[in-house]
Design an enzyme around this catalytic site. Structure first.
Site, PDB file in Angstrom:
ATOM      1  CB  CYS A 123      -0.932  -0.029   1.209  1.00  0.00           C
ATOM      2  SG  CYS A 123      -2.144   1.300   1.241  1.00  0.00           S
ATOM      3  CB  CYS A 206      -2.440   6.941   6.001  1.00  0.00           C
ATOM      4  SG  CYS A 206      -1.564   7.367   4.491  1.00  0.00           S
ATOM      5  CB  CYS A 209      -1.227   3.356   8.965  1.00  0.00           C
ATOM      6  SG  CYS A 209      -1.797   2.279   7.652  1.00  0.00           S
ATOM      7  CB  CYS A 232       5.875   5.057   4.533  1.00  0.00           C
ATOM      8  SG  CYS A 232       6.767   6.607   4.499  1.00  0.00           S
TER       9      CYS A 232
HETATM   10 FE1  SF4 Z   1      -1.414   2.758   2.930  1.00  0.00          FE
HETATM   11 FE2  SF4 Z   1      -1.127   3.040   5.574  1.00  0.00          FE
HETATM   12 FE3  SF4 Z   1       0.984   3.346   3.920  1.00  0.00          FE
HETATM   13 FE4  SF4 Z   1      -0.976   5.157   4.017  1.00  0.00          FE
HETATM   14  S1  SF4 Z   1       0.479   4.632   5.665  1.00  0.00           S
HETATM   15  S2  SF4 Z   1      -0.037   4.382   2.185  1.00  0.00           S
HETATM   16  S3  SF4 Z   1      -2.809   3.843   4.298  1.00  0.00           S
HETATM   17  S4  SF4 Z   1      -0.199   1.446   4.328  1.00  0.00           S
END
Ligand code: SF4
EC number: 1.8.4.10
Length: 236
Positions: A123, A206, A209, A232
């Site tokens: 993601c 986000c 998360c 991330c």
């Molecule tokens: Fe996806 Fe969570 Fe990464 Fe945002 S922080 S891009 S929702 S996995």
């Protein structure tokens, strides 16, 4: 040819980053950003998660109208989008919003719903890493708000370093700052901050998360809580 227009090879940029990392270790955040403005001009940008606008504010003092790149993953809190809009409205910066190739609905259709719960690395790759890679293409250098005291994984962040993954100079002007330094700068300059910071969040990402932090936890403990994931992929 001015520094602004100068083309540099990857090797030249890398050498520049390594030298500046040594020479600017003890420089102030503003002086680091003045060096970046003088060296890269419009080929330099700031990335902001809109947790606060401290680095954007500092950079706008060094380079009025500086590009501030924001990744709109489609999963942000509305307070984060509101902070982005306020920064755009009141600061002398040029906000650039990057979006993933797919909307959340399109991603859900292809990968199934809530990919963030099942495969957060994928993601993040789709919604953060890839769009940033594309968005940074025209720049030689980018600045972040990384701080050494945020977590163990960030403890060795150089003030100027080499971003091997993207082949760019990566500048972290407030790497040596503490949370108190950030709060002092915010108070002294009336800098915009994300309202969630007043609501128990210490680090804002986000919505699916991110959770509030508990007493004694480090600032990033609320990100991907309960998982081994700590970054991330933008800074790893
Ligand atoms: Fe996806 Fe969570 Fe990464 Fe945002 S922080 S891009 S929702 S996995």
């Amino acid at each position: 040819m001015t520094a602004v227009q100068e083309e540099r090879t990857t090797e030249e940029l890398k050498a520049l980053a390594e030298r500046a990392g040594r020479e600017l270790e003890d420089a102030s955040a503003l002086d680091i950003l003045r060096w970046a403005a003088d060296t890269f001009g419009s080929r330099f940008c700031v990335t902001s998660s809109m947790e606060d606008a401290v680095v954007a504010h500092l950079a706008s003092r060094a380079l009025p109208g500086v590009d501030v790149v924001f990744l709109d993953t489609g999963y942000h809190f509305e307070e984060t989008i509101g902070t982005r809009d306020a920064v755009e409205a009141v600061m002398d910066v040029n906000v650039i919003t990057l979006t993933p190739r797919q909307t959340v609905a399109e991603q859900d259709a292809e990968y199934g719903p809530k990919l963030h719960d099942r495969d957060p690395d994928l993601c993040c790759a789709l919604r953060k890493v890839k769009p940033l890679e594309e968005g940074l293409k025209g720049y030689q250098a980018w600045a972040t708000g990384l701080r050494r005291d945020e977590s163990e994984t960030r403890a060795n962040t150089p003030v100027v370093g080499w971003d091997e993954k993207r082949g760019k100079v990566k500048i972290s002007p407030i790497a040596k700052w503490s949370q108190e330094d950030v709060q002092t700068y915010v108070a002294e300059h009336g800098v915009l901050t994300n309202p969630l910071l007043m609501d128990g969040y210490a680090s804002v990402g986000c919505a699916p998360c991110t959770r509030r932090v508990l007493e004694g936890e480090d600032a990033r403990a609320g990100r991907w809580a309960g998982r081994s994931k700590t970054e991330c992929g933008l800074h790893g």
